[in-house]
Design a protein around this motif. Structure first.
Motif, PDB file in Angstrom:
ATOM      1  N   GLY A 130       0.789  -1.219   0.000  1.00  0.00           N
ATOM      2  CA  GLY A 130       0.000   0.000   0.000  1.00  0.00           C
ATOM      3  C   GLY A 130       0.819   1.267   0.000  1.00  0.00           C
ATOM      4  N   ARG A 131       2.136   1.165  -0.082  1.00  0.00           N
ATOM      5  CA  ARG A 131       3.004   2.339  -0.044  1.00  0.00           C
ATOM      6  C   ARG A 131       3.764   2.488  -1.354  1.00  0.00           C
ATOM      7  N   THR A 132       4.236   3.692  -1.615  1.00  0.00           N
ATOM      8  CA  THR A 132       5.068   3.991  -2.770  1.00  0.00           C
ATOM      9  C   THR A 132       6.405   4.536  -2.293  1.00  0.00           C
ATOM     10  N   ARG A 133       7.352   4.639  -3.192  1.00  0.00           N
ATOM     11  CA  ARG A 133       8.659   5.207  -2.830  1.00  0.00           C
ATOM     12  C   ARG A 133       8.518   6.609  -2.240  1.00  0.00           C
ATOM     13  N   GLU A 134       7.572   7.357  -2.762  1.00  0.00           N
ATOM     14  CA  GLU A 134       7.424   8.753  -2.336  1.00  0.00           C
ATOM     15  C   GLU A 134       7.036   8.884  -0.871  1.00  0.00           C
ATOM     16  N   THR A 135       6.496   7.817  -0.260  1.00  0.00           N
ATOM     17  CA  THR A 135       6.077   7.893   1.135  1.00  0.00           C
ATOM     18  C   THR A 135       7.137   7.348   2.083  1.00  0.00           C
ATOM     19  N   GLY A 136       8.340   7.058   1.555  1.00  0.00           N
ATOM     20  CA  GLY A 136       9.434   6.589   2.385  1.00  0.00           C
ATOM     21  C   GLY A 136      10.112   7.726   3.106  1.00  0.00           C
ATOM     22  N   PRO A 137      11.180   7.445   3.840  1.00  0.00           N
ATOM     23  CA  PRO A 137      11.862   6.139   3.959  1.00  0.00           C
ATOM     24  C   PRO A 137      11.134   5.172   4.901  1.00  0.00           C
ATOM     25  N   PHE A 138      11.473   3.875   4.717  1.00  0.00           N
ATOM     26  CA  PHE A 138      10.830   2.806   5.477  1.00  0.00           C
ATOM     27  C   PHE A 138      11.883   2.008   6.241  1.00  0.00           C
TER      28      PHE A 138
ATOM     29  N   LEU B 186       6.904  -9.847   5.321  1.00  0.00           N
ATOM     30  CA  LEU B 186       7.381  -8.631   5.983  1.00  0.00           C
ATOM     31  C   LEU B 186       6.796  -7.382   5.331  1.00  0.00           C
ATOM     32  N   ALA B 187       6.669  -7.396   3.996  1.00  0.00           N
ATOM     33  CA  ALA B 187       6.141  -6.221   3.299  1.00  0.00           C
ATOM     34  C   ALA B 187       4.710  -5.927   3.713  1.00  0.00           C
ATOM     35  N   THR B 188       3.908  -6.960   3.937  1.00  0.00           N
ATOM     36  CA  THR B 188       2.522  -6.742   4.362  1.00  0.00           C
ATOM     37  C   THR B 188       2.434  -6.306   5.819  1.00  0.00           C
ATOM     38  N   ALA B 189       3.565  -6.305   6.519  1.00  0.00           N
ATOM     39  CA  ALA B 189       3.611  -5.805   7.899  1.00  0.00           C
ATOM     40  C   ALA B 189       4.256  -4.426   7.974  1.00  0.00           C
ATOM     41  N   GLY B 190       4.528  -3.809   6.811  1.00  0.00           N
ATOM     42  CA  GLY B 190       5.024  -2.442   6.808  1.00  0.00           C
ATOM     43  C   GLY B 190       6.506  -2.271   6.555  1.00  0.00           C
ATOM     44  N   TYR B 191       7.207  -3.333   6.214  1.00  0.00           N
ATOM     45  CA  TYR B 191       8.647  -3.247   5.965  1.00  0.00           C
ATOM     46  C   TYR B 191       8.951  -3.242   4.477  1.00  0.00           C
ATOM     47  N   ALA B 192       9.978  -2.482   4.085  1.00  0.00           N
ATOM     48  CA  ALA B 192      10.573  -2.648   2.766  1.00  0.00           C
ATOM     49  C   ALA B 192      11.571  -3.789   2.862  1.00  0.00           C
ATOM     50  N   VAL B 193      11.701  -4.547   1.783  1.00  0.00           N
ATOM     51  CA  VAL B 193      12.570  -5.717   1.792  1.00  0.00           C
ATOM     52  C   VAL B 193      13.478  -5.655   0.566  1.00  0.00           C
TER      53      VAL B 193
ATOM     54  N   LEU C 296      26.121  -4.436   0.588  1.00  0.00           N
ATOM     55  CA  LEU C 296      26.207  -3.114   1.207  1.00  0.00           C
ATOM     56  C   LEU C 296      25.957  -2.007   0.192  1.00  0.00           C
ATOM     57  N   ALA C 297      26.440  -2.210  -1.041  1.00  0.00           N
ATOM     58  CA  ALA C 297      26.234  -1.202  -2.080  1.00  0.00           C
ATOM     59  C   ALA C 297      24.752  -1.023  -2.368  1.00  0.00           C
ATOM     60  N   GLY C 298      23.995  -2.106  -2.363  1.00  0.00           N
ATOM     61  CA  GLY C 298      22.559  -2.001  -2.585  1.00  0.00           C
ATOM     62  C   GLY C 298      21.846  -1.296  -1.457  1.00  0.00           C
ATOM     63  N   ILE C 299      22.242  -1.610  -0.218  1.00  0.00           N
ATOM     64  CA  ILE C 299      21.642  -0.938   0.938  1.00  0.00           C
ATOM     65  C   ILE C 299      21.940   0.547   0.897  1.00  0.00           C
ATOM     66  N   ASP C 300      23.186   0.903   0.594  1.00  0.00           N
ATOM     67  CA  ASP C 300      23.568   2.318   0.518  1.00  0.00           C
ATOM     68  C   ASP C 300      22.753   3.049  -0.542  1.00  0.00           C
ATOM     69  N   LEU C 301      22.522   2.403  -1.677  1.00  0.00           N
ATOM     70  CA  LEU C 301      21.722   3.023  -2.729  1.00  0.00           C
ATOM     71  C   LEU C 301      20.309   3.294  -2.234  1.00  0.00           C
ATOM     72  N   LEU C 302      19.703   2.335  -1.547  1.00  0.00           N
ATOM     73  CA  LEU C 302      18.330   2.508  -1.070  1.00  0.00           C
ATOM     74  C   LEU C 302      18.240   3.560   0.026  1.00  0.00           C
TER      75      LEU C 302
ATOM     76  N   ARG D 288      16.305   7.404  -0.330  1.00  0.00           N
ATOM     77  CA  ARG D 288      15.306   7.624   0.706  1.00  0.00           C
ATOM     78  C   ARG D 288      14.202   6.578   0.690  1.00  0.00           C
ATOM     79  N   VAL D 289      14.567   5.383   0.251  1.00  0.00           N
ATOM     80  CA  VAL D 289      13.666   4.240   0.411  1.00  0.00           C
ATOM     81  C   VAL D 289      13.864   3.618   1.779  1.00  0.00           C
ATOM     82  N   ALA D 290      15.109   3.531   2.213  1.00  0.00           N
ATOM     83  CA  ALA D 290      15.450   2.894   3.492  1.00  0.00           C
ATOM     84  C   ALA D 290      15.791   3.944   4.529  1.00  0.00           C
ATOM     85  N   ASP D 291      15.236   3.766   5.715  1.00  0.00           N
ATOM     86  CA  ASP D 291      15.574   4.599   6.874  1.00  0.00           C
ATOM     87  C   ASP D 291      16.875   4.058   7.469  1.00  0.00           C
ATOM     88  N   PRO D 292      17.962   4.821   7.444  1.00  0.00           N
ATOM     89  CA  PRO D 292      19.250   4.298   7.934  1.00  0.00           C
ATOM     90  C   PRO D 292      19.247   3.948   9.414  1.00  0.00           C
ATOM     91  N   GLU D 293      18.259   4.431  10.158  1.00  0.00           N
ATOM     92  CA  GLU D 293      18.177   4.124  11.579  1.00  0.00           C
ATOM     93  C   GLU D 293      17.315   2.899  11.855  1.00  0.00           C
TER      94      GLU D 293
END
Length: 654
Positions: free
Chosen positions: A418-426, A455-462, A494-500, A504-509
């Protein structure tokens, strides 16, 4: 730019529960009839009250003109269908007579009942391990251990059951059953070798037989040999050693000369991509001139199938997708016929090779049986889990990015439902595949091990990365992992995580990391390299590569990944540098450890070792052991428990 697959949006969305995930029925093991008209397949589901999966046999018209028909009721494990050469009956393995012991059954298709009556073909004490109907129509090749002798029964009853290591695993022998007379002949010319697979020459001639020196994976997979067996005289012609992890023998004919091909690890390597190896069996003596028919290809073969009137067909892992190839007999090179998004597996072809069936899965469609002409298009025959279409899934995107050294990489991103990239980070969970010679294809996966949509249906990006060491990009890409696990594959992830994070798809915290088997190793490795992850889950993971080489099923092949064994003299050893246990003092990330008590692939000691190290250093963690389970989780209650724990762990820490 990412390319999200179109997602069907249900009119009424249902919640995704653990029960729905665990109880989903799955199509397995398609087998197309020799005449190309029908496809038999198995359906596995948690349908019984004993907590274990059961199986049923189904049959459908290959052109999709009629609805699938269930042949067995699913109260036992009815699986592995194969056709009689006249396409008039279906054989299958079943434990309906004794739970856990498979016997051969047959169903004739000249009946009209919805649930057909099966007839028992074997009653071998100890059961059968495999079978192949032969082209004469009256013989079935069986793989089975020797039946227990009276002395064996006496010892078992008296608990006088000491096992001599190396001799405690009985070999599976090749036996030929005459269906008309019931006479069973054992092929004694193979000695005590353990038979694992066979294929009959399409003209009804000899059998190509693959054997190991022992039933143990180590050294079994490294001691494979090919034999040619005459089913009439049961004489054996030894062709000699073949490649590591050899499988899928396939005959093919060109200009009157019979060739014999098989899949194996690329010659000269213990770790690397699979290759198609071909030879011309001589009239006498061992085979010579083995040729690698896939050398230099940037894709990896995953299945090889013989046909009667031409060269073999093969499936190839091609990045996030799967391609169908046919061998060109003149150039001895594979030529691509088609490419399908996501995953194709279980390739089976009609006798002529004009019609095929596969299991196919795309981003939002689970594996189902598809069939059609070899040139396409294919029609979906099975629909085992329509209830999943009522779930609103997370959008699954295909990712292309670069490693730190510039190597092109791919992977998948699943956004929260139910979310899009624009509503991130996740909050982002990185889910690492096992193997390492597996891959994340652009398919639908929903189980304890591959739990991205759970996990995605519980609110996580994967994030599902495809780092070096995996399949889909040729031998060289896969061979990088040899002696260097945790190296390039870790920086690729790690390169993929850094890209996300940058996008602003992934919340670094709020970063987590999970995996099962080799993916579990990578999760344990990651939290010893960095404190960026706020939670980790290690499923059946390796913590000490030296221990794994000495106690795991794959032995020396695990040593090739870790770089050394512990018996090469006083350390430090190469594998010490690649073992998460060596960096346990650095770990601050909360860890959930999940492991099967009877796991021999990655023995439970790996998890105990890691648990004790974490306890010693005061790391927050939870250690869960599942009784009776091996390298995965089979029992319904255990799957439910693991799914709930996985979500709860990330809910707590992310």
């Amino acid at each position: 730019m990412p390319h999200p697959a179109p997602q069907p949006i249900p009119e009424r969305a249902d919640p995704l529960t653990a029960e729905l995930v665990v109880d989903v029925a799955a199509a397995v093991a398609p087998a197309i009839s020799p005449d190309g008209r029908l496809v038999a397949y198995g359906v596995v589901a948690n349908s019984g009250g004993d907590g274990r999966p059961h199986g049923s046999i189904w049959v459908a018209a290959a052109d999709g003109s009629t609805s699938p028909r269930r042949l067995t009721d699913g109260t036992a494990r009815d699986l592995a269908p194969k056709w009689a050469p006249d396409s008039a009956s279906v054989f299958f393995a079943s434990d309906r007579e004794e739970q856990g012991t498979a016997q051969l059954q047959r169903i004739r298709l000249d009946v009209s009942e919805a649930i057909a009556e099966a007839e028992a073909v074997t009653s071998w004490r100890g059961g059968i391990c495999g079978y192949w109907p032969l082209f004469d129509g009256r013989t079935v090749a069986l793989l089975a251990e020797d039946e227990p002798a009276a002395e064996d029964n006496r010892r078992e009853a008296g608990r006088d059951d000491a096992k001599v290591w190396g001799r405690h695993l009985p070999a599976t022998r090749l036996r030929l059953l005459d269906l008309e007379t019931g006479v069973l002949r054992t092929v004694d010319g193979l000695g005590d070798r353990h038979v694992v697979e066979l294929a009959q020459r399409p003209d009804g001639g000899p059998l190509a037989v693959l054997s190991w020196s022992t039933p143990e994976l180590d050294p079994g997979v490294m001691t494979a040999e090919l034999h040619v067996v005459d089913p009439g005289s049961v004489t054996v012609h030894d062709l000699g050693p073949v490649g590591i992890e050899a499988r899928s023998p396939a005959w093919w004919n060109h200009n009157g000369v019979w060739h014999l091909a098989h899949l194996a690890v690329t010659p000269g390597h213990l770790v690397g991509g699979l290759a198609v190896i071909d030879t011309v069996p001589p009239a006498t003596g061992p085979a010579v001139g083995h040729r690698n028919l896939t050398v230099g290809m940037s894709v990896c073969p995953t299945g090889l199938v013989q046909v009667a009137d031409g060269p073999p067909l093969a499936l190839f892992a091609d990045g996030l997708d799967t391609a169908l190839y046919r061998l060109h007999p003149e150039s001895l090179r594979f030529h691509r016929l088609s490419c399908a998004p996501g995953m194709l597996a279980g390739l089976t072809a009609s006798r002529s090779g004009e019609t095929l069936a596969v299991l196919a899965s795309t981003a939002y469609e689970p594996k189902n049986v598809h069939a059609g002409p070899t040139g396409g298009p294919l029609v979906r025959l099975s629909d085992t889990s329509p209830e999943l279409r009522r779930i609103h899934w997370g959008v699954q995107e295909r990712l292309g990015y670069q490693a730190s050294d510039g190597l092109p990489l791919d992977g998948l991103l699943i956004l929260p439902a139910g979310r899009t990239r624009e509503t991130g980070p996740f909050p982002l969970v990185t889910l690492v595949h096992g193997g390492p010679y597996f891959r994340a294809a652009d398919e639908f996966t929903l189980n304890v091990v591959d739990c991205g949509q759970w996990l995605a249906t519980a609110g996580y990006a994967v994030f599902l990365p495809n780092p070096r060491g995996g399949s889909g990009h040729g031998h060289e890409f896969a061979a990088v992992a040899a002696g260097a696990v945790g190296g390039d594959e870790w920086t690729d992830i790690l390169a993929g995580i850094d890209l996300l994070v940058t996008e602003r798809v992934a919340d670094p915290e709020r970063l987590g990391i999970s995996g099962w088997s080799h993916g579990g190793f990578m999760a344990a490795w990651a939290i010893g390299r960095t404190d960026r992850f706020k939670a980790a889950i290690v499923g059946a993971g390796i913590s000490d590569w030296g221990m794994q080489a000495g106690t795991g099923d794959w032995g020396i092949l695990d040593a090739a990944l870790g770089g050394s064994t512990g018996w090469q003299g006083p350390g430090p050893h190469v594998h010490d540098r690649h073992s998460p246990i060596s960096y346990a003092s650095r770990i601050r990330t909360p860890v959930l450890i999940l492991h099967g008590e009877q796991d021999t692939n990655v023995p439970l000691g790996q998890a105990i070792h890691f648990h004790r190290a974490l306890r010693h250093f005061g790391v927050e963690h939870e250690f869960v052991v599942y009784p009776r389970e091996s390298h995965g989780l089979d029992e319904r209650a255990h799957q439910l428990d693991a799914l709930r724990r996985i979500r709860a762990w990330y809910d707590r820490w992310l």
